[in-house]
Design a protein around this motif. Structure first.
Motif: not given
Length: 819
Positions: A548-571
């Motif tokens: 729950a307290v992941l830093p923005p850099a790590t969160l950004g990579k998670l978001v990029g992984m999910i977006v890269g999978a085509g699962a959702a648009a970038h927030p």
């Protein structure tokens, strides 16, 4: 003094007696319970009461649950989803003596249909001598002119027929319709029997109910007897999973031991028909077709057909493949033919029909048309050849209908309205009389004689007239039990003990099925990997300092992984509320490759492969998407479902080629996900990853937190994490483990050549394993991981080219096996 306990006030016999007494007070005189002795019905209701006590609604729910467990379902044309097959807990009971007369009439009619079909496509004497008008045949869209003059293998046009029967108020049985093109319902009759037998377990012995297995045994033997080879390969040709009765077809193929195939699975080559398998082309000798005959072969019939087999009819004409039933036999299904059946029986058999046909007037004749017009309010007006005429299709007024009758009288028939007998059905919590229609089946056995299934299946409706016949909203089906005084010998399709040669090869695996199992594995693994990323994003790490307290850099990579999978648009940003909406979209948005979309793909494959999957696996794949309020609860529910499916495939699937392709798909998809995660979160460059939060996230994504903590209790370090996730051959989530399993599967799958040289897929698998085996955790870099991903993609393409032969794939590939 011994205390005497009184009999229970409401035991099974008491309930059954009260149900029957209440029902008979309301049932019409032509109800089936009034038709004969009440004792068999009383025995059946006692069995029902022993199961459900005084709760008939519970009995209905119980038999429906058994039908669902069996996997019975159907689809109404236009529906996107299958519906559960509606089974009544109350079977239709018919005395063996009455059934003997019905069966004799069905055998006679089946033989008549065979002889008429043979004449229409052979010498044509019936038309030539005026027994029937030429327009009855040549004017029918069901008459297939290319089949004229073709002798079917074995000299028989019909191997399997279905006949709809109605019982009138005076107890007489009459034929409503004949089904010859692709008679549906035998599988449903079998499934009804299974569901009811599981509910009323003691009824079989109490009433000496005749079994279905001898009928199916005879039918299978009858098709085999027409084949040229002594050990023929027989398939059930299906239009595919969107056909309304596909679940029935899959069940029949599994029960009869037939190969369930689609048109794309087959190829006609040099006058013979082959099925495309992972081991090359394999000869197929007979097809029980459930495909519209006009779609069978685009070279012979409908040139627009994309689900047929080019050249199939040529092979049929040469006697190299049996088709049950022969294309073109459906011409006798036309309602207009019903008007001539009494005459045809006299002409072809020299006797009257034992089961009379419902009175029918084909309006092509002036006298017949006049009769219909004079009795318009007392007759059912219908299409003469199965297609609705304009006047009916437009729901015309009486005047418009008469005008259309005058313009095109040959398009119409008039038929008498038949009042149907009733049988008991559970409505709410009580028994109600409901009208029914019985579909009976006859098959040609190995001795060339007609065998009638003892029973069939009943369709229960609301309307007392015979026009309501289809299963759908508000209608139920019923098992049909033929009972008698003599014990019935237990018979099943299982062969006698010690009479089969033991083998461990499960048989032919069509390329399409291998393709389905491969992608089922990939989709399931893809959904699980995407779900893991969403759960980490929402804070599901077991690491007290992460999640729950992941830093923005790590969160950004998670978001990029999910977006890269085509699962959702970038927030728009990384705020908690925005990420929650982003996670919800990645879970549920059907417009993207979300978890819900991936699940839908897996479910579709499960529906198409139900003849090879367990009922538990199909049920998990078809389970509705979780609806818990919280996102983490929904994700957790899905994760447990994925785990259950993985457990079933790991512990319950036989280690045959189907399982191997399924596991191969899983391993390739997991390896791709691991390589991407390592590249994002496990590299030494601080800008790219490798920090504490990144490494903890990597362990979460690889489901390796516990393994790492047990091995390295002092803390997280990059090299040990990378070694565990990438290179440890003992970690079932590691990249090295996937590579080893991939190489093992590819090495075990069949090859076409006999030169002992590696095929492309084997060479790619060996190269992949070598790349990972020679890597070092301290020096593993993004370029190497990118190369691994590319190799995995190339390997997947090579597997598809080699094993998933579809469409325009060359039939004469080098070394292609013909057997």
């Amino acid at each position: 003094m011994i205390a005497m306990h009184p009999a229970p006030l409401f035991d099974a016999a008491t309930h059954a007696g009260r149900w029957i007494e209440d029902y008979l007070s309301r049932a019409p005189a032509h109800d089936m319970i009034h038709a004969g002795p009440v004792a068999p019905w009383r025995a059946m209701f006692e069995e029902l009461a022993a199961v459900a006590s005084d709760d008939l609604g519970h009995a209905r729910e119980r038999v429906q649950r058994h039908a669902t467990d069996i996997g019975t379902g159907f689809r109404i044309i236009g529906d996107g989803e299958e519906r559960p097959w509606p089974v009544s807990p109350v079977p239709l009971l018919i005395d063996g003596a009455e059934w003997a007369g019905i069966a004799a009439g069905v055998r006679q009619r089946a033989e008549l249909l065979e002889r008429v079909t043979a004449d229409l496509y052979g010498p044509g004497r019936l038309v030539a001598d005026g027994t029937i008008p030429a327009a009855l045949v040549t004017g029918s869209p069901l008459f297939l002119r290319p089949m004229v003059g073709l002798d079917p293998p074995g000299g028989r046009h019909l191997q399997f027929v279905g006949i709809d029967l109605a019982r009138g108020p005076t107890g007489e049985w009459r034929v409503l319709a004949d089904h010859l093109r692709a008679p549906a319902g035998a599988g449903y009759a079998l499934e009804n029997r299974l569901a009811v037998a599981r509910t009323l377990g003691g009824l079989q012995d109490k009433l000496n109910i005749q079994r279905h297995a001898p009928f199916f045994t005879a039918f299978r033997a009858g098709i085999a007897a027409l084949c040229k080879r002594t050990d023929p390969r027989i398939g059930l040709l299906t239009p595919g999973r969107f056909n309304p009765s596909y679940p029935e077809q899959a069940h029949l193929a599994r029960y009869l031991g037939l190969l369930l195939v689609e048109g794309a699975d087959l190829a006609a080559l040099e006058g013979k028909v082959y099925v495309r398998t992972i081991a090359g082309l394999k000869r197929i000798d007979a097809l029980w077709r459930r495909l519209d005959p006009r779609l069978l072969d685009p070279l012979a019939f409908d040139t627009h057909s994309q689900i047929g087999v080019p050249g199939l009819i040529d092979a049929y004409a040469d006697g190299e493949v049996v088709l049950a039933n022969a294309p073109g036999a459906g011409v006798l299904e036309a309602p207009a033919f019903a008007a001539f059946m009494p005459t045809l029986a006299k002409a072809m058999l020299g006797e009257s029909l034992l089961l009379p046909t419902i009175a029918t007037w084909w309006c092509a004749g002036a006298a017949q048309r006049a009769h219909v017009e004079a009795n318009l309010d007392r007759l059912t007006i219908g299409p003469a050849f199965g297609h609705l005429p304009l006047g009916l299709a437009d729901h015309a007024s009486r005047a418009d209908l008469l005008a259309d009758l005058a313009r095109r009288p040959q398009d119409y028939v008039g038929q008498e309205e038949v009042a149907l007998s009733t049988m008991p059905a559970v409505v709410g919590d009580r028994l109600e009389p409901r009208p029914f229609i019985l579909r009976v089946f006859a098959a040609r056995g190995g001795d060339d004689e007609w065998v009638v299934m003892p029973g069939g299946f009943g369709r229960i409706g609301e309307h007392p007239r015979a026009t309501v016949a289809a299963i759908g909203e508000g209608l139920w089906s019923a098992d049909v039990c033929i009972h008698g005084p003599d014990p019935v010998t237990p018979v099943s399709l299982l062969t006698a003990l010690d009479s089969l040669h033991v083998r461990r090869n499960p048989g032919t695996l069509p390329s399409r099925v291998a393709d389905n199992f491969y992608w089922l594995g990939r989709y399931l693994e893809r959904g699980e990997a995407l779900l893991a990323a969403i759960r980490v994003l929402l804070g599901n790490s077991i690491d007290i300092d992460g999640g729950a307290v992941l830093p923005p850099a790590t969160l950004g990579k998670l978001v990029g992984m999910i977006v890269g999978a085509g699962a959702a648009a970038h927030p728009a940003n990384l705020s908690r509320s925005t990420l929650t909406g982003f996670a919800r979209a990645a879970m549920e948005d059907e417009g993207w490759q979300s978890v819900a979309t991936v699940n839908r793909h897996a479910r579709a494959i499960g529906e198409a492969s139900r003849d090879r999957l367990s009922a538990d696996m199909v049920r998990l794949l078809e389970a509705p998407f979780p609806a818990q309020r919280g996102m983490l609860e929904r994700a957790g529910s899905l994760q447990r479902r994925y785990a259950a499916i993985a457990g079933l495939s790991a512990e319950h699937m036989v280690r045959n080629e189907s399982w191997r392709f399924h596991d191969l798909g899983r391993r390739i998809e997991r390896a791709m996900a691991s390589a991407r995660a390592l590249r994002l979160f496990g590299m030494a460059d601080g800008a790219r990853g490798g920090g504490h939060d990144d490494l903890s996230t990597l362990l979460d994504l690889a489901d390796s937190q516990i393994s790492y903590r047990q091995r390295y209790p002092t803390g997280i370090a990059r090299v040990p994490v990378v070694d565990l996730v990438a290179l440890d051959p003992g970690n079932p989530r590691s990249l090295a483990f996937q590579a080893a399993r991939i190489a093992e599967h590819v090495a075990t799958l069949p090859v076409l050549g006999d030169d002992d040289m590696a095929e492309p897929q084997q060479a790619h698998a060996t190269a992949l394993m070598a790349t990972i085996a020679t890597a070092d955790a301290a020096t593993l870099n993004p370029d190497t991981l990118g190369d691994v991903e590319r190799r995995l993609g190339t390997l997947s393409d090579a597997i598809a080219r080699r094993y998933f032969l579809q469409g325009a794939e060359p039939l004469r590939a080098v070394g292609l096996t013909l057997a």
